[in-house]
Write a protein that holds these residues in place. Sequence first.
Motif, short mmCIF file in Angstrom:
data_model
loop_
_atom_site.label_atom_id
_atom_site.label_comp_id
_atom_site.label_asym_id
_atom_site.label_seq_id
_atom_site.Cartn_x
_atom_site.Cartn_y
_atom_site.Cartn_z
N UNK A 170 -3.80 4.54 -1.34
CA UNK A 170 -4.09 3.39 -0.49
C UNK A 170 -4.03 2.09 -1.28
N UNK A 171 -4.08 2.21 -2.60
CA UNK A 171 -4.13 1.01 -3.43
C UNK A 171 -2.94 0.11 -3.17
N UNK A 172 -3.14 -1.16 -3.44
CA UNK A 172 -2.06 -2.11 -3.21
C UNK A 172 -2.58 -3.29 -2.43
N UNK A 173 -3.70 -3.07 -1.70
CA UNK A 173 -4.22 -4.17 -0.90
C UNK A 173 -4.83 -5.27 -1.75
N UNK A 174 -5.01 -5.01 -3.04
CA UNK A 174 -5.54 -6.04 -3.92
C UNK A 174 -4.61 -7.25 -3.98
N UNK A 175 -3.41 -7.05 -3.48
CA UNK A 175 -2.45 -8.15 -3.39
C UNK A 175 -3.06 -9.35 -2.67
N UNK A 176 -3.91 -9.05 -1.71
CA UNK A 176 -4.53 -10.12 -0.91
C UNK A 176 -5.30 -11.10 -1.79
N UNK A 177 -5.96 -10.58 -2.82
CA UNK A 177 -6.73 -11.43 -3.74
C UNK A 177 -5.88 -12.57 -4.28
N UNK B 84 0.81 -1.21 0.00
CA UNK B 84 0.00 0.00 0.00
C UNK B 84 0.85 1.26 0.00
N UNK B 85 1.86 1.29 0.88
CA UNK B 85 2.69 2.49 0.96
C UNK B 85 3.71 2.47 -0.16
N UNK B 86 3.66 3.48 -0.98
CA UNK B 86 4.57 3.46 -2.13
C UNK B 86 4.94 4.85 -2.56
N UNK B 87 4.93 5.05 -3.85
CA UNK B 87 5.43 6.30 -4.41
C UNK B 87 4.54 7.48 -4.03
N UNK C 201 11.01 1.59 -0.07
CA UNK C 201 9.56 1.48 0.02
C UNK C 201 8.96 1.44 -1.38
N UNK C 202 9.50 2.24 -2.28
CA UNK C 202 9.01 2.23 -3.66
C UNK C 202 9.35 0.91 -4.33
N UNK C 203 10.56 0.42 -4.08
CA UNK C 203 10.98 -0.83 -4.71
C UNK C 203 10.01 -1.96 -4.34
N UNK C 204 9.56 -1.98 -3.08
CA UNK C 204 8.64 -3.05 -2.71
C UNK C 204 7.33 -2.92 -3.46
N UNK C 205 6.86 -1.71 -3.69
CA UNK C 205 5.58 -1.65 -4.41
C UNK C 205 5.76 -1.93 -5.90
N UNK C 206 6.88 -1.54 -6.46
CA UNK C 206 7.11 -1.90 -7.87
C UNK C 206 7.25 -3.42 -7.99
N UNK C 207 7.98 -4.00 -7.05
CA UNK C 207 8.15 -5.46 -7.05
C UNK C 207 6.79 -6.15 -7.01
#
Lengths: 369, 366
Positions: B194-201, B21-24, B279-285
Amino acid sequence: MKRKLSTLFLLCILLTGCWDQHLMKNAILVQILSYDLSEDEEFLLGVSIPIIEEPSGGPQALVKSETFSAKGLTPRESRKKIAREISGNLDTSKNKLILFGEQIAVNDIYPTLDVIWRDPRNSLGATLGIVEGRAVDLLNIKPKHQSNVSEYIQDALTSAEENTIIPNETIQTLASEMLDPGEDIVLPHLKRNDKNSAVVVGLALMNERKYAGSLSPQDSTLLLLMKDKKGKFARFTKKVNDEEEFNINNYISFNVQHLKRKLKIQVKNGLVSVKLNLDLKVNIEEYPKGDVPKQINRLNKELSEELTNDANRVIKTLQQLNCDPFGMGRRLMAFHPNTWEMLDKKDYFKNIEFTTNVKVDIISHGIVM
Amino acid sequence: MEKDKNKVTHKQLVFMIIQAQIGVGILSLPHDVALVAKQDGWISTLIAGAISQVIILIIWGLCMRFPSFSLYQILPHLLGKVIGKFLTLSYSLYFMVTGSLVLARYSDIIDKWILPRTPNWITMVLILITCIYIVSAGLTSIARFYVLVSPILFLLLVLISYSMKDANFLYILPIGSHNISTILKGSKEAAFSMLGFELFLFIHPFVQSSGKNKLKSFTTANIFVTVFYTFMVFASLVYFETNADIALTPEPLLYMIKAYSFQVLERTDLFFLSLWLIIVATSIANWLFLSAWGLASLGRKKKYTAFLPLVAGFNLVLALVPDQEKDFENFNQFLGPTHYIFIVIIPFVLLLLSIILSKKEEVNKV
């Protein structure tokens, strides 16, 4: 092994960062910037750069300073001209001080600061100050005990800060206050002495982004106390006797140890009134007449009266110059937004009714009575 | 993906969601929110967190009906092979485009703040290589890495808290002076961060825990992110004058700490940025992973790692396209509705469908 080697090779290529090098050996660090308007209304930029002389005999290198100046259309344009004069890259990333001449300050100080905010390499920790006359002249002084002008002026400012004559502010903390319609800033006011030295002569009062007037050092201290911004010391000297023949005996000097400020803003029928109460606990530092405990009630009363009068005078000056360093407008916006809507956004401060009361309490008098 | 090799505990899940969720967006979030909702921006952020929680419940509800299926398996199961495959491809592309936007914004900030003369593609390639490396190690390793780097968030918190010494808390008053619709408009801006939680799906089948615990972890993560963001927005709102000043600074958080120098540390923003980079690297990953996985599940080939360079290459090309601020705006505007479709509408429709058709995964306990 092969894998390790190839990784090492890749690291060497990828991690060098050849593009954004700023080598210290090529950089000429600017320590003070000065902004002026010349007689023909052109912009005049001055920079003070340190010059390190090889140690001759002594173990320490001597740091001197040199001043360059150039006229131009904007700060950047003038800087370009100065850069041509100097061998090396002019680097403002360690700049500590920005001084404005009176001429440019009465017009507007904001436009010249734009470049400082816009370029990421600039230091936002720099202090601002206003100089009586031309600012670049202040950079050209040759102080006797300190060969580096920048160090010298900074030391002077630091000591004024400790003595509650000027506030501790940087260009970044001032930015919001400058843009806020409900608050005005106050800046250190400097002057060049004949004797090739610089003095802090109090505070320069700003009306929005324009230099409007100044306060004496003692009034500056009082103003800062009213702003609840006490430094390490806040000293006053006041006349409390009349009858003594030798004048020194008529005076008392004291330092404020504790400060309690109460500020109350009220709105009645669209009229804004402010109650400002200062409660000072002071320590007597000098009273040649002696025997403080016996006269303590009289002294408390007289000092309270005097400082109340002074405070009223300071506020009157502020209102005349339309400088609101307390952020009364901001308070109105925060607590009385409807009233703020109706008020004149430019001249609201002039119409605020102040009731100021300073109460002085002597709590100690040194190690003699 | 093989299941037993890619186990994640529910504690790791918390950190994975947080990092996703936390990213760029964090740097520009206070600016974006304050442009709309002014000093009530922090309320908008809180509301955005609440809205995410509702979406999280929908997503969780869907996942609970298929405890061992990731979305890429649910899609063909519920909608048939053709539509399922089509949607899987769409998801893949959506993640690719989102990842590219994040990549582009990342390199834009690096370009503006630290390395103006370094070509953008270099910084992009460097971070992509790192991300491929993280992702190719498998889910368990990804989770471990995300846990490992999470303390950085607290460092960021400390740095921002330090600058609070120059804050003016009057800027936040009067609270709630803007009407509800303005505040909600602000929430819309905040929601994108806030986006990013869709990872849970996608990763829920690999979490070794009961459904209830999964929801707990999921909610914990969201609450943490909401509080974290709200604090960041609040801090910027009391630091900058909320009408003029914050509108002039696109990255308020960086500006706040740029002014401070410590004994051995000047230009604190550079220090902050190097932490933020991770932190950005984790969201890009994250997006790289989801996209490559989607592509892998299209064909017979089970391994997603083969698709990583392909997706990364696509990301790079797409991220090099925008080179002006206007491009970013257009990019964002194009992505705006897409976010709603992929994060909210499709999971919701799937949930409804699975209830109506009473399709559920047969849980056969061994």
